[in-house]
Design a protein around this motif. Structure first.
Motif, PDB file in Angstrom:
ATOM      1  N   SER A 109       0.832  -1.206   0.000  1.00  0.00           N
ATOM      2  CA  SER A 109       0.000   0.000   0.000  1.00  0.00           C
ATOM      3  C   SER A 109       0.862   1.250   0.000  1.00  0.00           C
ATOM      4  O   SER A 109       1.940   1.275   0.575  1.00  0.00           O
ATOM      5  CB  SER A 109      -0.872   0.050   1.269  1.00  0.00           C
ATOM      6  OG  SER A 109      -1.711  -1.072   1.362  1.00  0.00           O
ATOM      7  N   GLY A 110       0.334   2.296  -0.612  1.00  0.00           N
ATOM      8  CA  GLY A 110       0.921   3.623  -0.483  1.00  0.00           C
ATOM      9  C   GLY A 110       0.198   4.368   0.624  1.00  0.00           C
ATOM     10  O   GLY A 110      -0.965   4.066   0.929  1.00  0.00           O
ATOM     11  N   TYR A 111       0.877   5.315   1.228  1.00  0.00           N
ATOM     12  CA  TYR A 111       0.322   6.085   2.339  1.00  0.00           C
ATOM     13  C   TYR A 111       0.237   7.549   1.910  1.00  0.00           C
ATOM     14  O   TYR A 111       1.264   8.199   1.696  1.00  0.00           O
ATOM     15  CB  TYR A 111       1.242   5.915   3.549  1.00  0.00           C
ATOM     16  CG  TYR A 111       0.760   6.547   4.832  1.00  0.00           C
ATOM     17  CD1 TYR A 111       0.136   5.787   5.817  1.00  0.00           C
ATOM     18  CD2 TYR A 111       0.950   7.900   5.078  1.00  0.00           C
ATOM     19  CE1 TYR A 111      -0.281   6.357   7.005  1.00  0.00           C
ATOM     20  CE2 TYR A 111       0.536   8.476   6.267  1.00  0.00           C
ATOM     21  CZ  TYR A 111      -0.081   7.704   7.224  1.00  0.00           C
ATOM     22  OH  TYR A 111      -0.493   8.277   8.393  1.00  0.00           O
ATOM     23  N   VAL A 112      -0.979   8.052   1.743  1.00  0.00           N
ATOM     24  CA  VAL A 112      -1.208   9.450   1.386  1.00  0.00           C
ATOM     25  C   VAL A 112      -0.925  10.265   2.641  1.00  0.00           C
ATOM     26  O   VAL A 112      -1.509  10.028   3.693  1.00  0.00           O
ATOM     27  CB  VAL A 112      -2.650   9.680   0.891  1.00  0.00           C
ATOM     28  CG1 VAL A 112      -2.866  11.146   0.544  1.00  0.00           C
ATOM     29  CG2 VAL A 112      -2.960   8.780  -0.305  1.00  0.00           C
ATOM     30  N   HIS A 113      -0.050  11.257   2.519  1.00  0.00           N
ATOM     31  CA  HIS A 113       0.558  11.886   3.685  1.00  0.00           C
ATOM     32  C   HIS A 113       0.492  13.408   3.563  1.00  0.00           C
ATOM     33  O   HIS A 113       0.794  13.962   2.519  1.00  0.00           O
ATOM     34  CB  HIS A 113       2.010  11.394   3.704  1.00  0.00           C
ATOM     35  CG  HIS A 113       2.775  11.626   4.943  1.00  0.00           C
ATOM     36  ND1 HIS A 113       3.994  12.243   4.926  1.00  0.00           N
ATOM     37  CD2 HIS A 113       2.539  11.301   6.227  1.00  0.00           C
ATOM     38  CE1 HIS A 113       4.494  12.284   6.151  1.00  0.00           C
ATOM     39  NE2 HIS A 113       3.618  11.730   6.961  1.00  0.00           N
TER      40      HIS A 113
END
Length: 187
Positions: free
Chosen positions: A100-104
Protein backbone atom coordinates in the motif's frame (compact mmCIF):
# COMPACT_ATOMS: atom_id res chain seq x y z
CA UNK A 1 -16.56 6.98 23.94
CA UNK A 2 -15.13 7.62 27.42
CA UNK A 3 -11.53 8.11 28.41
CA UNK A 4 -8.77 10.08 26.79
CA UNK A 5 -7.97 9.16 23.21
CA UNK A 6 -4.41 8.25 22.32
CA UNK A 7 -2.79 9.81 19.24
CA UNK A 8 -3.63 6.68 17.23
CA UNK A 9 -7.26 6.85 18.37
CA UNK A 10 -7.60 10.51 17.35
CA UNK A 11 -6.88 9.67 13.72
CA UNK A 12 -9.46 8.19 11.38
CA UNK A 13 -8.00 5.54 9.10
CA UNK A 14 -9.18 5.19 5.49
CA UNK A 15 -8.28 2.89 2.61
CA UNK A 16 -8.69 3.21 -1.15
CA UNK A 17 -9.06 -0.48 -1.98
CA UNK A 18 -7.98 -0.25 -5.60
CA UNK A 19 -5.68 2.08 -7.53
CA UNK A 20 -6.99 1.01 -10.94
CA UNK A 21 -9.23 3.37 -12.86
CA UNK A 22 -7.99 6.58 -11.27
CA UNK A 23 -9.03 9.72 -13.07
CA UNK A 24 -6.14 10.48 -15.38
CA UNK A 25 -5.17 13.73 -17.01
CA UNK A 26 -7.03 15.92 -14.55
CA UNK A 27 -5.95 19.50 -15.05
CA UNK A 28 -5.52 22.20 -12.43
CA UNK A 29 -7.86 25.19 -12.60
CA UNK A 30 -6.73 28.13 -14.72
CA UNK A 31 -3.87 30.01 -13.04
CA UNK A 32 -2.64 26.94 -11.12
CA UNK A 33 -0.04 24.30 -11.93
CA UNK A 34 0.61 20.83 -10.46
CA UNK A 35 4.16 19.52 -10.18
CA UNK A 36 6.61 17.59 -8.05
CA UNK A 37 8.18 19.69 -5.30
CA UNK A 38 11.85 20.37 -4.82
CA UNK A 39 13.83 21.84 -1.91
CA UNK A 40 13.10 25.40 -3.10
CA UNK A 41 9.41 24.66 -2.45
CA UNK A 42 9.92 23.59 1.18
CA UNK A 43 9.11 27.01 2.71
CA UNK A 44 5.80 27.07 0.78
CA UNK A 45 5.05 23.46 1.70
CA UNK A 46 5.75 24.34 5.35
CA UNK A 47 3.37 27.29 5.16
CA UNK A 48 0.54 25.21 3.70
CA UNK A 49 1.00 22.31 6.14
CA UNK A 50 1.36 24.66 9.10
CA UNK A 51 -1.87 26.43 8.18
CA UNK A 52 -3.81 23.25 7.38
CA UNK A 53 -2.75 21.41 10.52
CA UNK A 54 -2.38 24.41 12.83
CA UNK A 55 1.11 23.48 13.97
CA UNK A 56 4.52 25.08 13.44
CA UNK A 57 6.36 24.00 10.30
CA UNK A 58 9.42 25.41 8.57
CA UNK A 59 11.56 24.32 5.62
CA UNK A 60 13.90 22.35 7.87
CA UNK A 61 11.01 20.36 9.32
CA UNK A 62 9.72 19.64 5.80
CA UNK A 63 13.17 18.36 4.81
CA UNK A 64 13.29 16.10 7.89
CA UNK A 65 9.70 14.88 8.11
CA UNK A 66 8.98 14.56 4.40
CA UNK A 67 12.29 13.10 3.35
CA UNK A 68 13.33 9.63 2.18
CA UNK A 69 14.33 8.62 5.71
CA UNK A 70 10.64 8.86 6.66
CA UNK A 71 9.53 6.79 3.66
CA UNK A 72 8.41 9.78 1.58
CA UNK A 73 9.14 9.19 -2.08
CA UNK A 74 7.61 12.35 -3.55
CA UNK A 75 5.98 15.60 -2.56
CA UNK A 76 3.48 17.14 -4.98
CA UNK A 77 2.43 20.76 -4.96
CA UNK A 78 -0.08 22.98 -6.66
CA UNK A 79 1.27 26.46 -7.25
CA UNK A 80 -0.38 29.74 -8.14
CA UNK A 81 2.45 31.72 -9.66
CA UNK A 82 5.42 31.19 -7.36
CA UNK A 83 3.27 30.41 -4.30
CA UNK A 84 2.66 26.84 -3.08
CA UNK A 85 -1.07 26.61 -2.32
CA UNK A 86 -1.61 22.84 -1.93
CA UNK A 87 0.55 19.85 -1.14
CA UNK A 88 0.48 16.11 -0.53
CA UNK A 89 3.23 13.57 -0.15
CA UNK A 90 3.59 9.96 -1.24
CA UNK A 91 4.87 7.81 1.60
CA UNK A 92 5.66 4.10 1.45
CA UNK A 93 5.97 2.12 4.70
CA UNK A 94 6.23 -1.53 3.63
CA UNK A 95 6.54 -2.92 7.15
CA UNK A 96 3.37 -1.14 8.33
CA UNK A 97 1.35 -1.26 5.09
CA UNK A 98 2.68 -3.95 2.72
CA UNK A 99 1.65 -3.32 -0.88
CA UNK A 100 0.00 0.00 0.00
CA UNK A 101 0.92 3.62 -0.48
CA UNK A 102 0.32 6.09 2.34
CA UNK A 103 -1.21 9.45 1.39
CA UNK A 104 0.56 11.89 3.69
CA UNK A 105 0.11 15.53 4.73
CA UNK A 106 -2.53 16.77 2.31
CA UNK A 107 -3.17 20.46 2.79
CA UNK A 108 -4.58 23.45 0.93
CA UNK A 109 -4.01 27.11 1.75
CA UNK A 110 -7.25 28.67 3.10
CA UNK A 111 -7.36 31.28 0.30
CA UNK A 112 -7.40 28.51 -2.32
CA UNK A 113 -9.90 26.09 -0.82
CA UNK A 114 -13.01 25.08 -2.74
CA UNK A 115 -11.15 24.52 -6.02
CA UNK A 116 -10.57 20.75 -5.61
CA UNK A 117 -6.82 21.30 -5.16
CA UNK A 118 -6.64 18.76 -2.33
CA UNK A 119 -8.16 16.18 -4.64
CA UNK A 120 -5.72 17.16 -7.40
CA UNK A 121 -2.60 16.63 -5.26
CA UNK A 122 -4.08 13.45 -3.80
CA UNK A 123 -4.62 12.11 -7.33
CA UNK A 124 -0.97 12.90 -8.11
CA UNK A 125 0.09 10.87 -5.07
CA UNK A 126 -2.23 8.00 -6.05
CA UNK A 127 -0.81 8.08 -9.58
CA UNK A 128 2.68 7.79 -8.10
CA UNK A 129 1.58 4.71 -6.14
CA UNK A 130 -0.09 3.14 -9.18
CA UNK A 131 3.09 3.74 -11.20
CA UNK A 132 5.03 1.79 -8.57
CA UNK A 133 2.60 -1.11 -8.89
CA UNK A 134 1.13 -0.72 -5.40
CA UNK A 135 -2.28 -2.33 -4.88
CA UNK A 136 -4.06 0.29 -2.79
CA UNK A 137 -3.61 3.38 -0.65
CA UNK A 138 -4.21 4.31 2.97
CA UNK A 139 -4.39 7.55 4.90
CA UNK A 140 -5.11 8.91 8.33
CA UNK A 141 -6.97 12.14 8.99
CA UNK A 142 -8.73 14.04 11.73
CA UNK A 143 -12.49 14.02 12.21
CA UNK A 144 -12.63 17.83 12.16
CA UNK A 145 -11.24 17.98 8.59
CA UNK A 146 -14.72 17.84 7.07
CA UNK A 147 -13.80 19.02 3.56
CA UNK A 148 -10.92 16.52 3.39
CA UNK A 149 -13.17 13.67 4.54
CA UNK A 150 -15.74 14.57 1.88
CA UNK A 151 -13.02 14.58 -0.76
CA UNK A 152 -11.61 11.22 0.31
CA UNK A 153 -15.04 9.57 0.43
CA UNK A 154 -15.91 10.95 -3.01
CA UNK A 155 -12.61 9.59 -4.35
CA UNK A 156 -13.51 6.08 -3.14
CA UNK A 157 -11.67 5.90 0.19
CA UNK A 158 -13.61 3.93 2.77
CA UNK A 159 -13.40 3.83 6.57
CA UNK A 160 -11.05 1.16 7.86
CA UNK A 161 -11.80 0.30 11.48
CA UNK A 162 -8.58 0.00 13.51
CA UNK A 163 -9.82 0.70 17.04
CA UNK A 164 -12.80 -0.87 18.87
CA UNK A 165 -14.65 2.45 18.99
CA UNK A 166 -14.08 3.34 15.29
CA UNK A 167 -17.60 2.31 14.14
CA UNK A 168 -19.09 4.77 16.65
CA UNK A 169 -16.61 7.50 15.67
CA UNK A 170 -17.34 7.02 11.97
CA UNK A 171 -21.09 7.16 12.64
CA UNK A 172 -20.57 10.52 14.33
CA UNK A 173 -18.40 11.73 11.44
CA UNK A 174 -20.99 10.69 8.86
CA UNK A 175 -23.74 12.50 10.79
CA UNK A 176 -21.56 15.62 10.81
CA UNK A 177 -20.81 15.31 7.09
CA UNK A 178 -24.47 14.99 6.18
CA UNK A 179 -25.54 17.73 8.59
CA UNK A 180 -23.02 20.17 7.10
CA UNK A 181 -23.94 19.89 3.49
CA UNK A 182 -25.44 16.68 2.35
CA UNK A 183 -22.62 14.17 2.55
CA UNK A 184 -19.49 13.55 0.57
CA UNK A 185 -20.14 16.14 -2.13
CA UNK A 186 -17.44 18.43 -3.47
CA UNK A 187 -16.22 20.53 -0.52
Amino acid sequence: MGGVATDDEKQLFMRLPNLRGLEGGRRPPQGYALRAAGPADYPGVASVIGTAFEEPWDAARVARALGPAEGVEAIFVVVRGPQVVATASARVLPQAYPGSGYVHYVGVHPDDRGRALGELVTLAVLGHFAGRGLADAVLETDAFRVAALRTYLRMGFVPDYRQPHDPERWSQVMRTLFARGGGPARG
